[in-house]
Design an enzyme around this catalytic site. Sequence first.
Site, PDB file in Angstrom:
ATOM      1  N   CYS A   1      11.339 -44.334 -58.309  1.00  0.00           N
ATOM      2  CA  CYS A   1      10.466 -44.746 -59.422  1.00  0.00           C
ATOM      3  C   CYS A   1      10.953 -46.007 -60.135  1.00  0.00           C
ATOM      4  CB  CYS A   1      10.346 -43.603 -60.425  1.00  0.00           C
ATOM      5  SG  CYS A   1      11.865 -42.666 -60.693  1.00  0.00           S
TER       6      CYS A   1
ATOM      7  N   HIS B   1       9.236 -44.721 -67.712  1.00  0.00           N
ATOM      8  CA  HIS B   1      10.544 -45.378 -67.605  1.00  0.00           C
ATOM      9  C   HIS B   1      10.441 -46.790 -68.180  1.00  0.00           C
ATOM     10  CE1 HIS B   1      11.956 -42.151 -65.212  1.00  0.00           C
ATOM     11  NE2 HIS B   1      12.071 -42.725 -64.029  1.00  0.00           N
TER      12      HIS B   1
HETATM   13  P1  NAP Z   1       9.644 -30.409 -59.642  1.00  0.00           P
HETATM   14  O1  NAP Z   1       8.715 -30.565 -60.784  1.00  0.00           O
HETATM   15  O2  NAP Z   1      10.896 -29.643 -59.832  1.00  0.00           O
HETATM   16  O3  NAP Z   1       8.817 -29.785 -58.405  1.00  0.00           O
HETATM   17  C1  NAP Z   1       9.431 -29.481 -57.194  1.00  0.00           C
HETATM   18  C2  NAP Z   1       8.378 -29.090 -56.166  1.00  0.00           C
HETATM   19  O4  NAP Z   1       9.004 -28.876 -54.901  1.00  0.00           O
HETATM   20  C3  NAP Z   1       7.646 -27.807 -56.495  1.00  0.00           C
HETATM   21  O5  NAP Z   1       6.335 -27.856 -56.008  1.00  0.00           O
HETATM   22  C4  NAP Z   1       8.472 -26.801 -55.720  1.00  0.00           C
HETATM   23  O6  NAP Z   1       7.774 -25.608 -55.432  1.00  0.00           O
HETATM   24  C5  NAP Z   1       8.733 -27.567 -54.463  1.00  0.00           C
HETATM   25  N1  NAP Z   1       9.884 -26.994 -53.745  1.00  0.00           N
HETATM   26  C6  NAP Z   1      11.124 -26.783 -54.219  1.00  0.00           C
HETATM   27  N2  NAP Z   1      11.897 -26.205 -53.273  1.00  0.00           N
HETATM   28  C7  NAP Z   1      11.114 -26.047 -52.183  1.00  0.00           C
HETATM   29  C8  NAP Z   1      11.320 -25.491 -50.885  1.00  0.00           C
HETATM   30  N3  NAP Z   1      12.493 -24.986 -50.518  1.00  0.00           N
HETATM   31  N4  NAP Z   1      10.281 -25.504 -50.005  1.00  0.00           N
HETATM   32  C9  NAP Z   1       9.087 -26.000 -50.358  1.00  0.00           C
HETATM   33  N5  NAP Z   1       8.839 -26.537 -51.580  1.00  0.00           N
HETATM   34  C10 NAP Z   1       9.836 -26.551 -52.470  1.00  0.00           C
HETATM   35  O7  NAP Z   1      10.112 -31.810 -59.094  1.00  0.00           O
HETATM   36  P2  NAP Z   1       9.333 -33.194 -59.029  1.00  0.00           P
HETATM   37  O8  NAP Z   1       9.666 -33.981 -60.217  1.00  0.00           O
HETATM   38  O9  NAP Z   1       7.905 -32.966 -58.685  1.00  0.00           O
HETATM   39  O10 NAP Z   1      10.103 -33.891 -57.834  1.00  0.00           O
HETATM   40  C11 NAP Z   1      10.106 -33.387 -56.521  1.00  0.00           C
HETATM   41  C12 NAP Z   1      10.862 -34.329 -55.620  1.00  0.00           C
HETATM   42  O11 NAP Z   1      10.153 -35.570 -55.554  1.00  0.00           O
HETATM   43  C13 NAP Z   1      12.263 -34.694 -56.120  1.00  0.00           C
HETATM   44  O12 NAP Z   1      13.223 -33.819 -55.632  1.00  0.00           O
HETATM   45  C14 NAP Z   1      12.453 -36.096 -55.609  1.00  0.00           C
HETATM   46  O13 NAP Z   1      13.013 -36.013 -54.322  1.00  0.00           O
HETATM   47  C15 NAP Z   1      11.066 -36.632 -55.524  1.00  0.00           C
HETATM   48  N6  NAP Z   1      10.775 -37.546 -56.639  1.00  0.00           N
HETATM   49  C16 NAP Z   1      10.639 -38.859 -56.351  1.00  0.00           C
HETATM   50  C17 NAP Z   1      10.389 -39.761 -57.341  1.00  0.00           C
HETATM   51  C18 NAP Z   1      10.331 -41.191 -57.046  1.00  0.00           C
HETATM   52  O14 NAP Z   1      11.070 -41.904 -57.638  1.00  0.00           O
HETATM   53  N7  NAP Z   1       9.489 -41.673 -56.199  1.00  0.00           N
HETATM   54  C19 NAP Z   1      10.259 -39.342 -58.659  1.00  0.00           C
HETATM   55  C20 NAP Z   1      10.389 -37.991 -58.936  1.00  0.00           C
HETATM   56  C21 NAP Z   1      10.646 -37.113 -57.903  1.00  0.00           C
HETATM   57  P3  NAP Z   1       7.912 -24.268 -56.345  1.00  0.00           P
HETATM   58  O15 NAP Z   1       6.833 -24.371 -57.382  1.00  0.00           O
HETATM   59  O16 NAP Z   1       7.665 -23.172 -55.378  1.00  0.00           O
HETATM   60  O17 NAP Z   1       9.287 -24.263 -56.915  1.00  0.00           O
HETATM   61  N1  12T Z   2      17.326 -38.070 -59.421  1.00  0.00           N
HETATM   62  O1  12T Z   2      13.233 -40.150 -55.931  1.00  0.00           O
HETATM   63  O2  12T Z   2      16.388 -37.715 -61.782  1.00  0.00           O
HETATM   64  O3  12T Z   2      15.314 -40.497 -55.602  1.00  0.00           O
HETATM   65  O4  12T Z   2      14.887 -39.138 -62.469  1.00  0.00           O
HETATM   66  C1  12T Z   2      13.779 -39.922 -58.616  1.00  0.00           C
HETATM   67  C2  12T Z   2      14.065 -39.558 -59.915  1.00  0.00           C
HETATM   68  C3  12T Z   2      15.849 -39.052 -57.882  1.00  0.00           C
HETATM   69  C4  12T Z   2      14.400 -40.112 -56.300  1.00  0.00           C
HETATM   70  C5  12T Z   2      15.529 -38.568 -61.583  1.00  0.00           C
HETATM   71  C6  12T Z   2      16.142 -38.682 -59.175  1.00  0.00           C
HETATM   72  C7  12T Z   2      14.678 -39.665 -57.641  1.00  0.00           C
HETATM   73  C8  12T Z   2      15.244 -38.940 -60.178  1.00  0.00           C
END
Ligand code: NAP
Ligand code: 12T
Length: 350
Positions: free
Chosen positions: A132, A252
């Site tokens: 992000c 951010h």
């Molecule tokens: P979040 O709100 O904690 O949501 C996590 C999601 O992943 C939920 O839908 C969860 O399902 C699912 N999940 C967790 N463990 C799983 C498993 N073992 N098998 C299948 N699904 C599973 O987190 P978020 O903020 O959406 O972020 C999720 C991921 O996206 C992060 O870990 C990161 O890698 C990525 N991300 C990327 C950016 C970016 O910069 N582009 C920004 C933020 C996040 P449940 O509801 O069943 O727990």
């Molecule tokens: N740890 O996509 O914590 O690599 O804000 C994005 C956001 C990892 C990522 C955070 C993180 C990612 C966070």
Amino acid sequence: MANNQGYTVAILGATGAVGEQILNTLDKNNFPIKNLKLLSSKRSAGKKITFRGVEYTVEEAKPESFDDVQIGLFSAGGSISKQLAPEAVKRGAIVIDNTSAYRMDQEVPLVVPEVNEEDVKNHNGIIANPNCSTIQMVVALEPIRQAYGLKRVIVSTYQAVSGAGLEAVEEMKEQSRDVLDKKEINPQLLPVGGDDKHYQIAFNAIPQIDKFQENGYTFEEMKMINETKKIMHKSDLPVAATCVRLPVETGHSESVYIEIENGSPEADTLKTTMASGKGITIQDNPSEQKYPMAVDSVGLPDVFVGRIRQDLDQSNGYHFWVVSDNLLKGAAYNTVQIAESLVKFGLIKE
Ligand code: NAP
Ligand code: 12T
């Protein structure tokens, strides 16, 4: 479009902070969807989510979940992407991955459409969505790179808690109430779920996002450094980053210092150059106290830029402030844009 009914799309992590915004963005952008699969862990399996008036039941993600899927949008964490992206690709899907699992893989394009849209054409099944903090910075930098060249980038971030997921937002809110009520607090998650120590985020600033590397930088800082070079196709661009978490829910902010390669235009000229860039909205008028702020960015896909000014000592040096909704352009919106680029270039298999 070859298939006028749309595509079969799976969203892995559909119940998360990013997944929720992917659904919103697909709907807002009228992305053509024929079949939709919403996937999560066992915890949320059975949950109902309504999309375009149809109720879907969330399913536990398994390799077979991707049978017949054309596009997989992944945001369930890096280890889950490592397990399931190859399974989805084996079954014929293109995966757009929002985690850090594949971003620096040489076989995997890392794409911000305003900067390097054509890179999607070189995919081998997986396309990575950058971090992000990187995305909003490179969108702001791209018109400057095109007009003047970039010699150096130094960034400090002021990052929102929603970047760390829904549980982190809950921790911040409850902790804020407890601090105001003078109750004892018990930090469990921030700055990083899996790390040894946890600190107060309420009314604080924490100079750690993601774990530390051996070189003294955090992984979040190294993501900004390495991903910027890769997206801009400039492996020798000097980039330094300091990433800080603030008790802001969404949006951010970044203070960016750059040195350009050619010339030393006035700040107003640079402002005009940035205003011509794709995806950028300028909010910059000190006499009216106009500048971008996190709370104003929420729900909008733009990258907002302000406080553009020339350095007082370095004639090719400039400072600016860049703000964006970390869950939209920082994650969900960029992911959907990549899917739209694939459609535009005819790269999705029937
Ligand atoms: P979040 O709100 O904690 O949501 C996590 C999601 O992943 C939920 O839908 C969860 O399902 C699912 N999940 C967790 N463990 C799983 C498993 N073992 N098998 C299948 N699904 C599973 O987190 P978020 O903020 O959406 O972020 C999720 C991921 O996206 C992060 O870990 C990161 O890698 C990525 N991300 C990327 C950016 C970016 O910069 N582009 C920004 C933020 C996040 P449940 O509801 O069943 O727990
Ligand atoms: N740890 O996509 O914590 O690599 O804000 C994005 C956001 C990892 C990522 C955070 C993180 C990612 C966070």
